[in-house]
Scaffold this motif. Structure first.
Motif, PDB file in Angstrom:
ATOM      1  N   UNK A 133       0.814  -1.212   0.000  1.00 38.65           N
ATOM      2  CA  UNK A 133       0.000   0.000   0.000  1.00 38.65           C
ATOM      3  C   UNK A 133       0.853   1.271   0.000  1.00 38.65           C
ATOM      4  N   UNK A 134       1.881   1.323   0.832  1.00 35.22           N
ATOM      5  CA  UNK A 134       2.702   2.527   0.936  1.00 35.22           C
ATOM      6  C   UNK A 134       3.436   2.803  -0.362  1.00 35.22           C
ATOM      7  N   UNK A 135       4.041   1.774  -0.945  1.00 37.73           N
ATOM      8  CA  UNK A 135       4.786   1.960  -2.184  1.00 37.73           C
ATOM      9  C   UNK A 135       3.865   2.346  -3.331  1.00 37.73           C
ATOM     10  N   UNK A 136       2.694   1.723  -3.390  1.00 35.01           N
ATOM     11  CA  UNK A 136       1.775   2.045  -4.481  1.00 35.01           C
ATOM     12  C   UNK A 136       1.219   3.453  -4.366  1.00 35.01           C
ATOM     13  N   UNK A 137       1.128   3.967  -3.150  1.00 32.47           N
ATOM     14  CA  UNK A 137       0.614   5.321  -2.957  1.00 32.47           C
ATOM     15  C   UNK A 137       1.535   6.354  -3.595  1.00 32.47           C
ATOM     16  N   UNK A 138       2.798   6.012  -3.772  1.00 30.16           N
ATOM     17  CA  UNK A 138       3.766   6.942  -4.355  1.00 30.16           C
ATOM     18  C   UNK A 138       3.920   6.788  -5.860  1.00 30.16           C
ATOM     19  N   UNK A 139       3.166   5.859  -6.439  1.00 30.14           N
ATOM     20  CA  UNK A 139       3.238   5.662  -7.886  1.00 30.14           C
ATOM     21  C   UNK A 139       2.292   6.629  -8.594  1.00 30.14           C
ATOM     22  N   UNK A 140       2.577   6.973  -9.855  1.00 32.39           N
ATOM     23  CA  UNK A 140       1.646   7.829 -10.609  1.00 32.39           C
ATOM     24  C   UNK A 140       0.336   7.110 -10.829  1.00 32.39           C
ATOM     25  N   UNK A 141      -0.759   7.840 -10.987  1.00 29.77           N
ATOM     26  CA  UNK A 141      -2.059   7.200 -11.215  1.00 29.77           C
ATOM     27  C   UNK A 141      -2.032   6.378 -12.487  1.00 29.77           C
TER      28      UNK A 141
END
Length: 204
Positions: free
Chosen positions: A155-163
């Motif tokens: 969850x944390x890593x994906x939150x920092x990815x572009x949409x």
């Protein structure tokens, strides 16, 4: 080493699992956690896979509270309660589904499996249908928990990815529904589909 000491190793490994996850759970780290030399663990566990199998069985023994039919159960209520209980047992520990995947019944689980098989065959399912029905539900539970635990870990890593790029309207609606309703609803809906299929199979 006495039996109590083996159980102490398993307990320590489960505690450490929640801290570091399955990838970080090494026999060296576990030995350090217990304050013993690494070779001492090999008295009970020849390798990490043997240790993980023991952890999988310990999770079920500790947390799977509906492993066999209760007096008030028919086949349908048992299958439903069993799947929910199995799921909660795997969710109770970090990477629980990954650890359980690929294991086979052992010890008390063997007797439980016999009772589960009898429950469905006595309800009218053929032995083959009973076997694959229980396997299908087991695969569904393990797979759904694995997806849920992987999503939580990332969850944390994906939150920092572009949409993500624009998707089709139907896919966008489907993902919005899934994200809004959450994994509990997804599990119950999927389990409902399996149960409905089994009911139709039995009626035939």
């Amino acid at each position: 080493m006495a039996k109590l000491q083996r159980e102490k190793v398993i307990r320590a490994a489960l505690d450490l699992l929640n801290e570091v996850g399955v990838d970080g759970l090494t026999t060296r780290r576990l030995a350090d956690h217990l304050g013993v030399q690494q070779p001492a663990l090999y008295w009970h566990f020849k390798n990490k896979r043997a240790l993980l199998d023991a952890l999988a069985h310990a999770m079920l023994a500790e947390r799977h509270t509906h492993a066999v039919p209760r007096p008030e159960d028919d086949w349908c209520s048992f299958i439903t309660g069993n799947a929910r209980s199995f799921r909660q047992a795997l969710l109770s520990y970090r990477d629980g589904a990954r650890i359980h995947a690929g294991t086979r019944p052992n010890g008390a689980e063997t007797a439980n499996a016999e009772v589960q098989l009898r429950c469905l065959t006595e309800a009218g399912f053929t032995p083959a249908d009973t076997t694959y029905a229980l396997m299908t539900i087991s695969y569904f539970v393990v797979g759904s928990v694995m997806e849920q635990q992987a999503a939580q870990a990332d969850r944390t890593e994906r939150a920092n990815l572009p949409p993500p790029a624009a998707t089709s309207p139907l896919l966008a609606e489907a993902m919005e529904t899934f994200d809004r309703e959450g994994p509990d609803t997804a599990f119950e809906r999927g389990l409902g589909f399996i149960i409905a299929g089994l009911k139709e199979k039995l009626q035939r």
